[in-house]
Design a protein around this motif. Structure first.
Motif, PDB file in Angstrom:
ATOM      1  N   MET A  57      22.475  -5.790  -1.622  1.00 35.36           N
ATOM      2  CA  MET A  57      21.397  -4.956  -2.145  1.00 35.36           C
ATOM      3  C   MET A  57      20.681  -4.207  -1.039  1.00 35.36           C
ATOM      4  O   MET A  57      20.782  -4.560   0.134  1.00 35.36           O
ATOM      5  N   ARG A  58      19.954  -3.218  -1.461  1.00 33.66           N
ATOM      6  CA  ARG A  58      19.037  -2.505  -0.575  1.00 33.66           C
ATOM      7  C   ARG A  58      17.656  -2.662  -1.187  1.00 33.66           C
ATOM      8  O   ARG A  58      17.222  -1.871  -2.022  1.00 33.66           O
ATOM      9  N   LEU A  59      16.962  -3.727  -0.799  1.00 32.25           N
ATOM     10  CA  LEU A  59      15.616  -3.971  -1.321  1.00 32.25           C
ATOM     11  C   LEU A  59      14.640  -2.964  -0.717  1.00 32.25           C
ATOM     12  O   LEU A  59      14.674  -2.690   0.481  1.00 32.25           O
ATOM     13  N   LYS A  60      13.767  -2.432  -1.557  1.00 34.49           N
ATOM     14  CA  LYS A  60      12.769  -1.473  -1.099  1.00 34.49           C
ATOM     15  C   LYS A  60      11.401  -1.860  -1.631  1.00 34.49           C
ATOM     16  O   LYS A  60      11.283  -2.397  -2.738  1.00 34.49           O
ATOM     17  N   GLY A  61      10.382  -1.592  -0.839  1.00 34.16           N
ATOM     18  CA  GLY A  61       9.047  -1.929  -1.282  1.00 34.16           C
ATOM     19  C   GLY A  61       7.972  -1.423  -0.346  1.00 34.16           C
ATOM     20  O   GLY A  61       8.205  -0.543   0.480  1.00 34.16           O
ATOM     21  N   LYS A  62       6.801  -2.015  -0.495  1.00 35.07           N
ATOM     22  CA  LYS A  62       5.637  -1.595   0.284  1.00 35.07           C
ATOM     23  C   LYS A  62       5.002  -2.807   0.951  1.00 35.07           C
ATOM     24  O   LYS A  62       5.121  -3.934   0.476  1.00 35.07           O
ATOM     25  N   TYR A  63       4.295  -2.547   2.041  1.00 33.22           N
ATOM     26  CA  TYR A  63       3.506  -3.591   2.684  1.00 33.22           C
ATOM     27  C   TYR A  63       2.096  -3.060   2.951  1.00 33.22           C
ATOM     28  O   TYR A  63       1.884  -1.856   3.090  1.00 33.22           O
ATOM     29  N   HIS A  64       1.154  -3.972   2.995  1.00 28.60           N
ATOM     30  CA  HIS A  64      -0.231  -3.633   3.325  1.00 28.60           C
ATOM     31  C   HIS A  64      -0.807  -4.737   4.196  1.00 28.60           C
ATOM     32  O   HIS A  64      -0.677  -5.915   3.873  1.00 28.60           O
ATOM     33  N   SER A  89      -0.641   0.596   5.809  1.00 30.57           N
ATOM     34  CA  SER A  89       0.306   0.450   4.715  1.00 30.57           C
ATOM     35  C   SER A  89       1.536   1.290   4.998  1.00 30.57           C
ATOM     36  O   SER A  89       1.496   2.221   5.803  1.00 30.57           O
ATOM     37  N   GLY A  90       2.614   0.979   4.337  1.00 30.60           N
ATOM     38  CA  GLY A  90       3.827   1.756   4.513  1.00 30.60           C
ATOM     39  C   GLY A  90       4.942   1.243   3.642  1.00 30.60           C
ATOM     40  O   GLY A  90       4.762   0.333   2.820  1.00 30.60           O
ATOM     41  N   LEU A  91       6.119   1.840   3.815  1.00 31.03           N
ATOM     42  CA  LEU A  91       7.302   1.475   3.064  1.00 31.03           C
ATOM     43  C   LEU A  91       8.248   0.671   3.945  1.00 31.03           C
ATOM     44  O   LEU A  91       8.371   0.956   5.139  1.00 31.03           O
ATOM     45  N   VAL A  92       8.890  -0.297   3.361  1.00 30.17           N
ATOM     46  CA  VAL A  92       9.836  -1.131   4.097  1.00 30.17           C
ATOM     47  C   VAL A  92      11.066  -1.355   3.234  1.00 30.17           C
ATOM     48  O   VAL A  92      10.985  -1.402   1.994  1.00 30.17           O
TER      49      VAL A  92
END
Length: 554
Positions: free
Chosen positions: A317-324, A362-365
């Motif tokens: 898989m290619r998991l995508k999400g956000k972090y803060h 914050s950003g995308l990971v």
């Protein structure tokens, strides 16, 4: 100093990877099928109903006509975590850790004079990641996790083909605690789930003895986490010593000379503390479609004996999400102090340090994640006409989690610092070596036919840990484990069956001080994640599962 800005993001990423590995082993096959749970999951040669979609697709040929299965499974996670102080405990000469020390602000000593003894940081409630809301939801204290499933299969009259699909949860687990819990530095809330929402499967009866089958699973995968951050590291202990000893004469009385000589660190309004809270992080990653496939063989040469094999493919898989991240004041003040000094600015420029630490970021990971492949084989044998014994052996390729690589949508100042320490790090990526192993396990199940309508079942499955001793931690509240199951099957009529099962999984672990690089290692090189550096850690995990299955033929 490079630890200050690096730690929050690296901690988040590492925790995410470890929680995946942890719960994958903790929760696998606990929420798939009620009868299998009561048989120690030793059902490859004797798969139950439409759940054969998962355990061995070839066994679907045993279904006649149209059949539906509806199941409800409840799981309660009771995870206890304890922290205690060994002899000689200190971090760079300091031992006044408020987590384990009773001393108040009135005690000026750097060494604790009154330790608490054993400190509890128990899990308080279950948590789930909700895809639509894209956030974790607390279920409340005492509320168990629920995993309802449904399945349907059809064997046309006179046909050797059987078709089926099922909705089930190969993996679902999550926990949380309130603010101030001692265990929150390795996950205040954690949720991991893999839900198979469509699994078109087909089985073919080659002859009276041999059946084969295969299917495709379409699954949803998610990881969610919120954690407090702290870093009892020798480097931060040195920074505390500089702030409290070297800088004391120059506080509110500095000049250009002291700024140049001391790199501006004495201008910080709040000094660093190895036992201080560095902030909090929230992170969530998911993938809506994660395909995999299952292949199975079932051989039944005699009525009292059968042999089965199943291969469950890996799912990449290619998991995508956000972090803060919310950063505490101390690291912000340290960099701010350095930027107030000409020599501090020069040093920061040479090393590529950030010019400031924001209050939040914050950003995308994203990351490439592999749900590991699994192989299992087993036999069913009737030792007596009314007594059946199942025995399975299985292997899961957790070695695929030797290293996780995380990629970001922008240059991260933390990574600019960290790349000085490791070749696995660039400005926009981070590779973390975890070193998991691929163990073999076995399970045994017994089924006794008491009457034509009533069957009694019992099962046992010892689970060998895939986590090396040097990587154990409280985020992974399990090392080796034992799963016990009991169940009852009752046939109401020729077309209706009801199964009731209860399972109990138990794991106890002890992590002596300085024995794990993901929990309590001391020294300068524990820079990634050791929030309980120098402390003894113990975990005691109990998982209780209750399930009910209603199966009917039309």
């Amino acid at each position: 100093m490079n630890n200050i800005r690096l730690s929050p993001l690296v901690t988040a990423i590492l925790l995410t990877g470890c929680s995946s590995a942890a719960f994958a082993q903790l929760g696998t096959n606990l929420s798939v099928d009620v009868r299998s749970l009561s048989m120690g999951n030793a059902v490859t040669a004797d798969p139950p109903g439409i759940s054969a979609v998962h355990f061995n697709p070839a066994a679907l040929t045993k279904i006649e006509g149209l059949q539906t299965d509806v199941q409800g499974i409840l799981a309660n996670f009771d995870v206890k975590r304890q922290f205690s102080v060994p002899a000689g405990y200190n971090v760079f000469g300091y031992s006044d850790d408020p987590l384990v020390c009773n001393d108040g602000p009135e005690v000026s000593s750097d060494l604790c004079t009154d330790f608490k003894g054993s400190v509890s940081g128990d899990v308080e409630y279950a948590s789930l990641y909700v895809p639509v809301l894209k956030k974790m939801v607390d279920l409340g204290e005492g509320t168990p996790l629920a995993a309802p499933t449904a399945a349907i299969a059809y064997n046309p009259p006179g046909s050797k083909m059987t078709f089926a699909t099922a909705i089930y949860a190969p993996l679902i687990a999550g926990f949380g605690a309130e603010n101030g819990n001692a265990g929150n530095y390795m996950g205040q809330q954690v949720a991991l789930e893999r839900i198979t929402y469509l699994s078109p499967t087909m089985a073919f009866q080659v002859n009276d003895e041999l059946s084969i089958g295969g299917g495709i699973g379409m699954s949803y995968q998610a990881i969610g986490m919120k954690t407090d951050l702290r870093f009892p590291n020798e480097l931060i202990g040195m920074l505390r010593m500089i702030d409290e000893v070297v800088c004391t004469p120059f506080k509110d009385n500095s000049d250009i000379i002291t700024d140049i000589l001391l790199l501006g660190m004495c201008n910080a309004q709040e000094g660093m503390n190895p036992f201080g809270r560095f902030g909090q992080l929230e992170l969530a990653m998911e993938q809506s479609l994660s395909p995999s496939y299952n292949l199975g063989v079932l051989w039944e040469p005699r009525e009292d004996f059968s042999f089965g094999m199943v291969y469950q493919s890996a799912s990449k898989m290619r998991l995508k999400g956000k972090y803060h991240i919310d950063n505490a004041k101390a690291p912000q003040e340290l960099i701010k102090g350095m930027m107030s000094s000409p020599t501090g600015q020069i040093l920061a420029a040479i090393l590529g340090f950030p010019s400031s630490v924001p209050a939040s970021e914050s950003g995308l990971v994203s990351m490439d994640f592999e749900y590991p492949q699994h192989f299992q084989a087993g036999i069913k044998y009737n030792v007596m006409p009314d007594l059946q014994v199942n025995f399975d052996v299985g292997w899961t390729d957790y070695r695929a989690w030797d290293k996780f690589k995380f990629e970001f949508d922008r240059q991260i100042s933390a990574l600019k610092i960290a790349k000085l320490l490791s070749s696995d790090i660039s400005d926009t990526s981070l590779a973390l070596p975890l070193g998991f192993t691929s163990p073999w396990n076995y399970g045994i199940g017994i089924e006794y036919t008491a009457t034509d309508r009533l069957k009694l079942r019992a099962g046992y499955e010892p689970r060998t840990s895939a986590i090396p001793d040097g990587k154990r931690n409280t985020m992974i509240p399990i090392n080796g484990a034992q799963l016990f199951g009991l169940g009852v099957g009752y046939r109401f009529d020729a077309d209706t069956d009801l199964d009731l099962s209860i399972g109990f999984l138990r794991s106890k672990d002890s992590i002596p001080a300085n024995s794990s690089s993901l929990a309590n290692q001391t020294g300068v090189n524990n820079i990634l994640l050791n929030p309980y550096a120098g402390l003894n850690v113990k975990t005691d995990t109990k998982v209780t599962i209750l399930g009910l299955n209603y199966r009917t033929r039309w």
